[in-house]
Design an enzyme around this catalytic site. Structure first.
Site, short mmCIF file in Angstrom:
data_model
loop_
_atom_site.label_atom_id
_atom_site.label_comp_id
_atom_site.label_asym_id
_atom_site.label_seq_id
_atom_site.Cartn_x
_atom_site.Cartn_y
_atom_site.Cartn_z
N ARG A 1 -17.67 -3.41 17.74
CA ARG A 1 -16.86 -4.58 17.44
C ARG A 1 -15.50 -4.50 18.13
O ARG A 1 -14.74 -3.56 17.93
CB ARG A 1 -16.67 -4.70 15.92
CG ARG A 1 -17.99 -4.80 15.19
CD ARG A 1 -17.84 -5.08 13.71
NE ARG A 1 -19.14 -5.05 13.06
CZ ARG A 1 -20.00 -6.06 13.05
NH1 ARG A 1 -19.68 -7.20 13.63
NH2 ARG A 1 -21.17 -5.94 12.44
N CYS B 1 0.56 0.77 10.26
CA CYS B 1 0.24 -0.30 9.33
C CYS B 1 1.47 -1.03 8.78
O CYS B 1 2.35 -0.42 8.17
CB CYS B 1 -0.60 0.24 8.18
SG CYS B 1 -1.23 -1.08 7.11
N CYS C 1 -19.35 0.68 8.16
CA CYS C 1 -18.55 0.13 9.24
C CYS C 1 -17.38 1.10 9.43
O CYS C 1 -16.53 1.23 8.55
CB CYS C 1 -18.05 -1.27 8.89
SG CYS C 1 -16.96 -2.01 10.15
N CYS D 1 -18.66 -7.69 4.19
CA CYS D 1 -18.05 -6.38 4.42
C CYS D 1 -16.72 -6.36 3.68
O CYS D 1 -16.02 -7.38 3.64
CB CYS D 1 -17.84 -6.13 5.91
SG CYS D 1 -17.07 -4.54 6.32
N CYS E 1 -15.53 -10.59 6.33
CA CYS E 1 -14.97 -9.31 5.92
C CYS E 1 -13.73 -9.55 5.07
O CYS E 1 -12.91 -10.42 5.38
CB CYS E 1 -14.60 -8.47 7.14
SG CYS E 1 -15.97 -8.27 8.29
N CYS F 1 0.26 5.29 6.71
CA CYS F 1 -0.36 5.11 8.03
C CYS F 1 0.66 4.54 9.01
O CYS F 1 1.21 3.46 8.78
CB CYS F 1 -1.57 4.20 7.92
SG CYS F 1 -2.78 4.72 6.66
N CYS G 1 0.84 -1.20 0.00
CA CYS G 1 0.00 0.00 0.00
C CYS G 1 0.88 1.25 0.00
O CYS G 1 1.84 1.34 0.77
CB CYS G 1 -0.91 0.00 1.21
SG CYS G 1 -2.02 1.43 1.27
#
Length: 338
Positions: A279, A79, A207, A147, A116, A76, A72
């Site tokens: 969650r 991450c 979500c 999801c 998900c 972030c 990616c």
């Protein structure tokens, strides 16, 4: 006699107001006041809110699969999948459809009601959205709730996923607007809000949650919850993540969050978003059974389970089932009753 405290109203945006009356917004100050309540008082209020809308003994089991790992371009700070960080994670292509379906069947056999799928993209290309849309359709055909989290979406991509039957789109705000720039610089807060708007307009449920334990203070945590609660309507699904520290990422070595502060965050989220699924997500691997039990008491009514949560460890399904059995809780759909 103890003094009576004046507390913020439990009515949050997204509740059904009287005709012609707009729901009141939750201010950061009001949410910070909830955080500051004595722990027993906060827990009692969260439990009452939870019991008013859900079966408090029921937990929904969800399974999360990384269908495209690593590479990616975002930065972030938490991450391991960012190409900018030296976490040792090798980039992998999008998984074939049959492998995804095999994982979905295995999750369903182990009790998952919700499946998900996450892909490490900044924003997917049309051919990638088409491939994921087919996955959504096939997974739904198994009888699972679906999801996906794919990064930023444009209007056409959101509609394409909606047409495929997608139930939820995950796109977290991560933290408060004020703290956000200390964690991420390659995507703005408004970018995230714009994607959430497009998802809503396409008719997909939202979500959206965040991560705590990234070095933020309590007011930043209150700011995150305020942003979520004041979305109109607030998210149907709110994942609360505790930072999973991964060597090679900028946030590795951050002082861990006090477990009671994490429980407080779950309780506050439950109070201000009473009809949401709250969650208990990343970070459970480092929580003891007592902390997880407190989270359930505070209003968490869904867990991600299995061996892996995207790229980090997660408690095994057997351990989860044993814990729920010890607590006299059961798995199910955890549908909002009111």
């Amino acid at each position: 006699m103890p003094q009576t405290q004046t507390l913020p109203s439990p009515v949050a945006p997204g509740e059904a107001p009287r005709e012609g009356v707009s729901p009141a917004a939750w201010t950061v100050d009001a949410i910070a006041a909830l955080y500051a309540l004595p722990f027993p008082t906060l827990m009692r209020r969260a439990q009452a809110t939870h019991a008013a809308h859900f079966d408090e003994t029921e937990i929904q089991l969800s399974s999360l699969l990384s269908i495209k790992t690593g590479g990616c371009p975002e930065d972030c700070g938490y991450c391991s999948q960012s190409s900018r960080h030296d976490s040792g994670l090798a980039a992998q292509p999008l998984m074939p459809l049959e492998e995804v379906l095999a994982a979905a069947r295995a999750a369903q056999a182990a009790g998952a009601r919700r499946f998900c799928m996450g892909a490490a993209w900044r924003s997917p290309k049309p051919r990638q959205v088409a491939a994921v849309a087919r996955m959504v359709t096939e997974v739904k055909a198994l009888g699972l709730e679906t999801c996906v989290t794919l990064g930023m979406l444009d209007d056409a991509h959101a509609r394409q996923l909606a047409d495929a039957g997608l139930d939820y789109y995950n796109h977290n705000l991560d933290t408060s607007p004020e703290f956000y720039g200390k964690v991420i610089t390659t995507r703005t807060y408004q970018d995230r809000l714009d994607t959430l708007r497009r998802v809503r307009e396409a008719g997909i449920k939202v979500c959206c949650g965040g991560i705590v334990g990234m070095g933020e203070d309590r007011r930043a945590r209150a700011g995150l919850i305020a942003q979520l609660a004041n979305l109109d309507p607030y998210p149907e699904s709110v994942p609360i993540n505790n930072l999973m520290q991964v060597a090679g990422t900028p946030l590795y070595g951050t002082a861990p969050l006090d477990p009671f502060e994490f429980v407080r965050t779950v309780a506050v989220a439950r109070i201000v978003m009473p009809r949401a699924m709250v969650r208990l997500s990343a970070g459970r691997e480092h929580m003891d059974d007592a902390t997880q039990a407190l989270c359930f008491l505070a209003g968490a009514n869904s867990i991600f389970y299995g061996e892996v949560l995207l790229t980090t460890a997660n408690p095994r399904a057997d351990a989860d089932r044993k814990l729920l059995a010890r607590l006299g809780m059961r798995t199910g759909d955890a549908v909002c009753a009111a």
